[in-house]
Design a protein around this motif. Structure first.
Motif, mmCIF file in Angstrom:
data_model
loop_
_atom_site.group_PDB
_atom_site.id
_atom_site.type_symbol
_atom_site.label_atom_id
_atom_site.label_comp_id
_atom_site.label_asym_id
_atom_site.label_seq_id
_atom_site.Cartn_x
_atom_site.Cartn_y
_atom_site.Cartn_z
ATOM 1 N N THR A 3 -9.968 -9.180 7.214
ATOM 2 C CA THR A 3 -8.579 -8.812 7.491
ATOM 3 C C THR A 3 -8.362 -8.626 8.987
ATOM 4 N N LEU A 13 -1.595 -9.089 2.235
ATOM 5 C CA LEU A 13 -1.767 -8.564 0.878
ATOM 6 C C LEU A 13 -2.181 -7.094 0.927
ATOM 7 N N ALA A 14 -3.114 -6.762 1.825
ATOM 8 C CA ALA A 14 -3.546 -5.365 1.971
ATOM 9 C C ALA A 14 -2.393 -4.487 2.426
ATOM 10 N N ASP A 15 -1.612 -4.966 3.388
ATOM 11 C CA ASP A 15 -0.464 -4.191 3.868
ATOM 12 C C ASP A 15 0.551 -3.968 2.753
ATOM 13 N N ASN A 16 0.824 -4.998 1.972
ATOM 14 C CA ASN A 16 1.771 -4.866 0.857
ATOM 15 C C ASN A 16 1.255 -3.901 -0.202
ATOM 16 N N THR A 17 -0.025 -3.980 -0.501
ATOM 17 C CA THR A 17 -0.630 -3.073 -1.489
ATOM 18 C C THR A 17 -0.542 -1.636 -1.001
ATOM 19 N N GLU A 18 -0.847 -1.415 0.277
ATOM 20 C CA GLU A 18 -0.748 -0.075 0.843
ATOM 21 C C GLU A 18 0.679 0.439 0.783
ATOM 22 N N VAL A 20 3.019 -0.342 -1.344
ATOM 23 C CA VAL A 20 3.334 -0.013 -2.739
ATOM 24 C C VAL A 20 2.689 1.309 -3.130
ATOM 25 N N GLN A 21 1.433 1.509 -2.749
ATOM 26 C CA GLN A 21 0.743 2.755 -3.089
ATOM 27 C C GLN A 21 1.427 3.962 -2.446
ATOM 28 N N ASP A 59 -5.453 7.138 -3.704
ATOM 29 C CA ASP A 59 -4.893 5.920 -3.113
ATOM 30 C C ASP A 59 -4.396 6.160 -1.692
ATOM 31 N N VAL A 63 -5.646 4.469 1.825
ATOM 32 C CA VAL A 63 -4.760 3.839 2.803
ATOM 33 C C VAL A 63 -5.009 4.438 4.187
#
Length: 94
Positions: A3, A13-18, A20-21, A59, A63
């Motif tokens: 990354t 993808l990691a930024d989007n997942t973070e 959302v969390q 979570d 992050v």
């Protein structure tokens, strides 16, 4: 997969997942405050809330660690000679 590149698919993808969390954690916090403010809550409901809050805290911690690893390292000798770590004003956390 790395990354390192902030524009890479994996990084996005990691930024989007973070994101959302963190959003889910904020919504859970509001829900918990509403439920606890309503008065009586049964032990089973309280247990479920506590488990959901613990999962959300896990979570959010993940992050924070992930983002902390992406911060640039600073050279301690570049500071103004004071021995204190850099501090942010409390207003930055509102």
């Amino acid at each position: 997969m790395s990354t390192e590149d902030s524009g890479s698919y994996l990084s996005r993808l990691a930024d989007n997942t973070e994101a959302v969390q963190l959003e889910m954690a904020g919504e859970l916090m509001e829900d918990v405050l509403d439920v606890l403010g309503e008065g009586e809550i049964g032990p089973n409901e309280l247990r479920i809330l506590a488990m959901d809050m613990a999962a959300s805290l896990r979570d959010v911690r993940r992050v924070a660690i992930s983002r902390g690893h992406r911060l640039p390292l600073t050279d301690p000798s570049a500071r103004d000679g004071d021995n204190e770590d850099p501090r942010l004003p409390a207003a930055d956390f509102d």
